[in-house]
Motif scaffolding. Sequence first.
Motif, short mmCIF file in Angstrom:
data_model
loop_
_atom_site.label_atom_id
_atom_site.label_comp_id
_atom_site.label_asym_id
_atom_site.label_seq_id
_atom_site.Cartn_x
_atom_site.Cartn_y
_atom_site.Cartn_z
N ASN A 192 -10.27 13.74 -9.98
CA ASN A 192 -11.21 12.66 -9.74
C ASN A 192 -12.07 12.46 -10.99
OD1 ASN A 192 -12.99 10.81 -8.82
ND2 ASN A 192 -13.64 11.97 -7.02
N GLU A 195 0.82 -1.22 0.00
CA GLU A 195 0.00 0.00 0.00
C GLU A 195 0.85 1.27 0.00
OE1 GLU A 195 -0.31 -2.61 2.07
OE2 GLU A 195 -2.19 -2.44 3.19
N SER A 213 -7.20 -1.56 -16.50
CA SER A 213 -6.83 -2.91 -16.09
C SER A 213 -5.35 -3.17 -16.39
CB SER A 213 -7.70 -3.94 -16.81
OG SER A 213 -7.37 -3.93 -18.19
N ARG A 214 -4.79 -4.14 -15.68
CA ARG A 214 -3.39 -4.50 -15.94
C ARG A 214 -3.25 -5.15 -17.31
NH1 ARG A 214 -1.20 -8.12 -11.90
NH2 ARG A 214 -3.24 -8.40 -10.94
N ASP A 271 2.83 -2.10 -12.52
CA ASP A 271 1.54 -2.27 -13.22
C ASP A 271 0.36 -2.11 -12.27
OD1 ASP A 271 2.00 -4.70 -11.96
OD2 ASP A 271 1.45 -5.94 -13.69
N ARG A 272 0.53 -2.55 -11.02
CA ARG A 272 -0.56 -2.38 -10.04
C ARG A 272 -0.76 -0.91 -9.71
NH1 ARG A 272 -2.23 -7.29 -8.04
NH2 ARG A 272 -0.69 -8.98 -8.21
N LEU A 273 0.34 -0.19 -9.57
CA LEU A 273 0.27 1.25 -9.29
C LEU A 273 -0.44 1.98 -10.43
CD1 LEU A 273 1.17 3.87 -7.77
CD2 LEU A 273 3.29 3.74 -9.08
N ALA A 277 -7.01 3.93 -13.19
CA ALA A 277 -8.31 3.25 -13.29
C ALA A 277 -8.44 2.47 -14.61
CB ALA A 277 -9.46 4.23 -13.10
N LEU A 334 5.44 -1.92 -4.20
CA LEU A 334 4.28 -1.90 -5.09
C LEU A 334 4.72 -2.08 -6.54
CD1 LEU A 334 1.25 -1.42 -5.50
CD2 LEU A 334 1.71 1.03 -5.47
N ALA A 392 -2.38 0.74 -12.82
CA ALA A 392 -3.76 0.29 -13.00
C ALA A 392 -4.67 0.97 -11.98
CB ALA A 392 -3.84 -1.22 -12.88
N SER A 393 -4.23 1.02 -10.72
CA SER A 393 -5.13 1.58 -9.71
C SER A 393 -5.23 3.10 -9.84
CB SER A 393 -4.72 1.13 -8.30
OG SER A 393 -3.75 1.99 -7.77
N GLU A 394 -4.13 3.77 -10.16
CA GLU A 394 -4.18 5.24 -10.22
C GLU A 394 -4.80 5.76 -11.52
OE1 GLU A 394 -3.51 7.30 -7.71
OE2 GLU A 394 -3.12 5.54 -6.46
#
Length: 221
Positions: free
Chosen positions: A219, A123, A165-166, A155-157, A163, A152, A159-161
Motif C-alpha cells: 500500500n 471489475e 495515469s493511462r 492499460d486500465r489494469l 496508481a 479488463l 493504471a489502477s494497480e
Amino acid sequence: MNFLSEDQDDMQNTLTVRWTVIPVHAPQPVLACSTCASPRPFRSSDRLRLNANGKKLDAWLIYKCTQCDKTWNRPLFERRNIREIDPATLQALQSSDAQWARRHAFDLDALRRKTSRIEVFPECVVEKTMLGACAGEGNLEIVFSVPLPSQLRLDRLLASELAISRSRLQTLDVAGALHVQPTSKDALRRPVSHGSAVHIAVETLPDRDALMLAACGANTG
Ligand SMILES: [Zn+2]
C-alpha cells in the motif's frame, strides 16, 4: 571483462511479480424475460442441471433473471452420448462442480451463440506475488495469470494497480520504456490475457520506488 549479455544483465536487474487477475462478475446474457415482459440480463447461478435419458445426457447451466429470478437453462450438452463425454467432465457434471460451472459462465464465445446482447464487467480482483528480485532493480516485470477470461483493458489494469495515469503509460510506451509481450498492435488497449507480461524500465523514473511497491501489492498510500 563482462561476459554477461545485455539480456542476462537485464534479468538480474529485474523485479518480477505475478498478478493473478480474477474477474468478479461473469458475463450476463440479455434475454427476453417472460415474467418481466422485457429483455433482462441473466446472471449465472454457477449451478448445473442434468437429465439422463438412457445413454443420452443433457446438461444445463442455470441462469436467473437479475430482476425477477426467473430461470433460464443454458444448454451445455444436448442429448450427448454419455460415452462421448470425457470422465473429468462427467465427474464435474455429476458432482455439480461450481468451479467447472463458473468456467462455462465465462465462455463468451458460447454465450454469443445464444444472444448478441451480453453485458460484460471489467471489475477484477488482483492478487500479487513476488517471483524474484535482487538489489538495485532497474526493470519491473509483471507476468499475468488470468485463469478466467477478463474484459479488463491492460492499460486500465496497470493504471489502477500502479496508481498512474493511462496517458503516462502511453508516454512510457512511446518512449520505449514499456513493452508488452507477446507484442501486438494496441496491446495496452486490449483485455489482459493469460501468459502475457509487461516490462517497464523504471531505473530513471522519479517514482521508481512507489511503482515497485505498488507492483508488489504494498500500500503506497
Ligand atoms: Zn425477469
